[in-house]
Design a protein around this motif. Structure first.
Motif, PDB file in Angstrom:
ATOM      1  N   ASN A 160      20.497 117.810  71.370  1.00  0.00           N
ATOM      2  CA  ASN A 160      19.502 118.710  70.325  1.00  0.00           C
ATOM      3  C   ASN A 160      18.935 117.688  69.566  1.00  0.00           C
ATOM      4  N   PRO A 161      18.024 118.178  68.791  1.00  0.00           N
ATOM      5  CA  PRO A 161      17.252 117.667  67.784  1.00  0.00           C
ATOM      6  C   PRO A 161      17.979 117.936  66.496  1.00  0.00           C
ATOM      7  N   CYS A 164      16.216 113.017  62.989  1.00  0.00           N
ATOM      8  CA  CYS A 164      14.643 112.869  64.387  1.00  0.00           C
ATOM      9  C   CYS A 164      13.621 112.534  63.036  1.00  0.00           C
ATOM     10  N   ARG A 221      10.095 120.434  72.341  1.00  0.00           N
ATOM     11  CA  ARG A 221      10.846 119.210  72.500  1.00  0.00           C
ATOM     12  C   ARG A 221      10.965 118.337  73.612  1.00  0.00           C
ATOM     13  N   ASN A 228      10.407 113.166  74.055  1.00  0.00           N
ATOM     14  CA  ASN A 228      10.760 112.225  74.660  1.00  0.00           C
ATOM     15  C   ASN A 228       9.515 111.456  74.445  1.00  0.00           C
ATOM     16  N   TYR A 283      16.064 121.612  78.807  1.00  0.00           N
ATOM     17  CA  TYR A 283      15.873 120.906  77.559  1.00  0.00           C
ATOM     18  C   TYR A 283      16.023 119.944  76.831  1.00  0.00           C
ATOM     19  N   ASN A 284      17.308 120.363  76.063  1.00  0.00           N
ATOM     20  CA  ASN A 284      18.624 119.210  75.651  1.00  0.00           C
ATOM     21  C   ASN A 284      19.501 118.536  76.379  1.00  0.00           C
ATOM     22  N   GLN A 335      12.849 121.782  61.313  1.00  0.00           N
ATOM     23  CA  GLN A 335      14.147 122.178  62.123  1.00  0.00           C
ATOM     24  C   GLN A 335      14.971 123.080  62.404  1.00  0.00           C
ATOM     25  N   PHE A 349      16.003 127.109  70.048  1.00  0.00           N
ATOM     26  CA  PHE A 349      17.168 126.643  70.953  1.00  0.00           C
ATOM     27  C   PHE A 349      17.967 127.574  70.783  1.00  0.00           C
TER      28      PHE A 349
END
Lengths: 333, 333
Positions: free
Chosen positions: A15-16, A20, A50, A54, A248-249, A313, A320
């Motif tokens: 997870n973000p 970050c 997300r 990357n 995605y996470n 955030q 998510f």
């Protein structure tokens, strides 16, 4: 103009997290020829963000460390050195996660907030809606009378997919998480049915409401839901791979769809789509969708998160965790 | 006529074993109107046989317990009560694993063993070749200059896929197990390259020989090889799912292709094929392929296993162990 912006400081694992991001205050630069200064009003909060965080090859380049986070935004022109734009115009474009953006005029699209409210241009009449439109119609190719199933049915893309499939005369079944979302999908969006994957026995539930099997599956989530749907597809079924928010996470390599051999048994097709490939036809699609909105056939509502730019955030994590219903946007100004 | 036949006695878990079979000797029944008595000369040994031994829905019904095992065969007519066939005719059809078969004439196809040897009608000019032809040309849609990769390249289907792709002007790369098979694929079949998956670092090997990426992947094996190829596909790539021999004897649920999201990144397509759907066009396809054989562009060789009908189990295991090169047939008479 004093501008608060959010830069990518570190790439997340899983997870973000707040770590970050680097929140920075800077002055907006002076406008050069053809540039436009936009006050961002709304930011589109998207699962794709997300992926942009990357490193590595994808359909667009990653956001660089230290660079303002990529985001689609809608806002009002404050100042312009481009002949097509003047102060007061409503526009959309890739503004980034910041209060003010300086962009070349050619990267902005003028929109009419008197027709539908500004945030709808980030949703039903924006990238989410266009993704639904091209993914369903060009790749899914639904025919009247067929059964269309869509996951993430209460989400930005899924909600539009199902409504367009209804317009095309299909039986439409949503998959969503929780009773409340399922109720919204059926009662507000007009799907024929919606099954709650959190209630367990997804296969049994789907089998009950898809009496004639599944002809088109529009997948926004991946993982076990995709794998389960693969066991229920009809001959010559079309599976549209639009996203995989469940993955995605993921820190570990995700599991692939172990039932993919159902593609062989059923001579079926699984195909990935990226909305940007259809840029040449956006205008035509937006016009058709706007007509459906005007006729009351297509709901253009969005869910607006408050809190301003610093709530970015938290709003991303809301997405998510699946806490939103419909297109999620962050109100910035 | 005394007939030795092999019936399915028990469904296997994992690999087929001798305990799965009941070897029975019976007299052939008297011919009814329109029936034909065929002495089976060759049996086609196919990966699909493993699927036919399982219970449950697939593209054809399972073989029933106690029923003669399903197999395509080629043989000679001994006696006929059908006006289109007479003693001495060479034919192919679903004879089953037995020495003599009684079939309705409408289920037999007359072939000419003077043009290519009889066993070739079970291979290059039979189901394997037709699977390659329709799967590659209709679903893979290779264009001249593109790179086509095929797994199981030394096998019955893969060997024909690669040769047709060469005829169509593609760069053709095979994947096979072992140095000897790779040598055969390049030197005898004329592929541009062949990589040995048993040598390790499949991704690195493929990357080296597919300098322009992969446009079409014809998959006969599934498993890790499919997953690796997914990381190397080009935009708008086509993946033809023809089989998954690596998974047919798996006891546990096979792993799905965890890199399937490459379909999205590359707007690519993965599609399953079953040759039977093209029955209406078999004639045209066989004619075109026969022309290629005559011109020396398409190799119609087969690998013939000896030992007669009782060697069926051993020959089937030879196939699953990957010990054959090209189409494998069992010589019965």
């Amino acid at each position: 103009m004093n501008n608060t912006r959010i830069n990518l400081l570190a790439r997340p694992i899983g997870n973000p997290t707040p770590e970050c991001w680097d929140i920075e205050e800077v002055d907006t630069p002076d406008l050069q020829e053809n540039q436009v200064l936009v006050q961002v009003q709304y930011l589109s909060i998207d699962p794709a963000m997300r992926g942009w965080m990357n490193e590595g090859k994808s359909y667009v380049r990653p956001v660089r460390i230290g660079e303002v986070m990529r985001a689609l935004g809608a806002g009002i022109v404050i100042d312009s050195k481009h002949p097509d734009f003047k102060a007061g115009d409503a526009v959309t474009g890739i503004t980034g996660v910041q209060q003010y953006a300086v962009l070349d005029g050619k990267d902005l699209v003028k929109v009419d907030p008197n027709f539908v409210p500004l945030p709808a241009y980030l949703g039903t009449l924006g990238m989410s809606g266009l993704t639904a439109y091209f993914g369903l119609l060009d790749t899914g190719q639904p025919k009247s009378g067929e059964t269309v199933v869509v996951s993430g049915a209460a989400g930005a893309v899924g909600s539009v997919v199902g409504q367009i499939a209804k317009i095309k005369g299909c039986t439409v079944v949503g998959i969503a998480g929780g009773e409340e979302k399922c109720k919204y999908v059926v009662e507000e969006l007009g799907f024929d049915a919606c099954v709650d994957y959190k209630a367990g026995n997804l296969r049994g539930q789907l089998k009950e409401v898809c009496a004639n099997g599944i002809d088109v599956y529009f997948d926004n989530v991946g993982g076990e839901i995709l794998d389960t749907v693969l066991t229920l597809i009809n001959m010559k079924a079309r599976i549209v791979i639009c996203g995989a928010i469940s993955q995605y996470n993921a820190i570990q390599k995700p599991a692939g769809p172990s039932n993919y051999m159902s593609l062989l048994v059923n001579r079926a097709r699984m195909e990935g789509i990226v909305v940007f490939d259809n840029a040449a036809n956006y205008g035509k699609a937006i016009k058709e969708m706007a007509g459906w909105v005007a006729q009351g056939k297509l709901n253009a509502k969005v869910e607006i998160a408050e809190g301003g730019i610093r709530a970015f955030q938290d709003t991303l994590m809301k997405l998510f965790k699946g806490e939103n219903t419909g297109k999620l946007v962050l109100k910035v100004a």
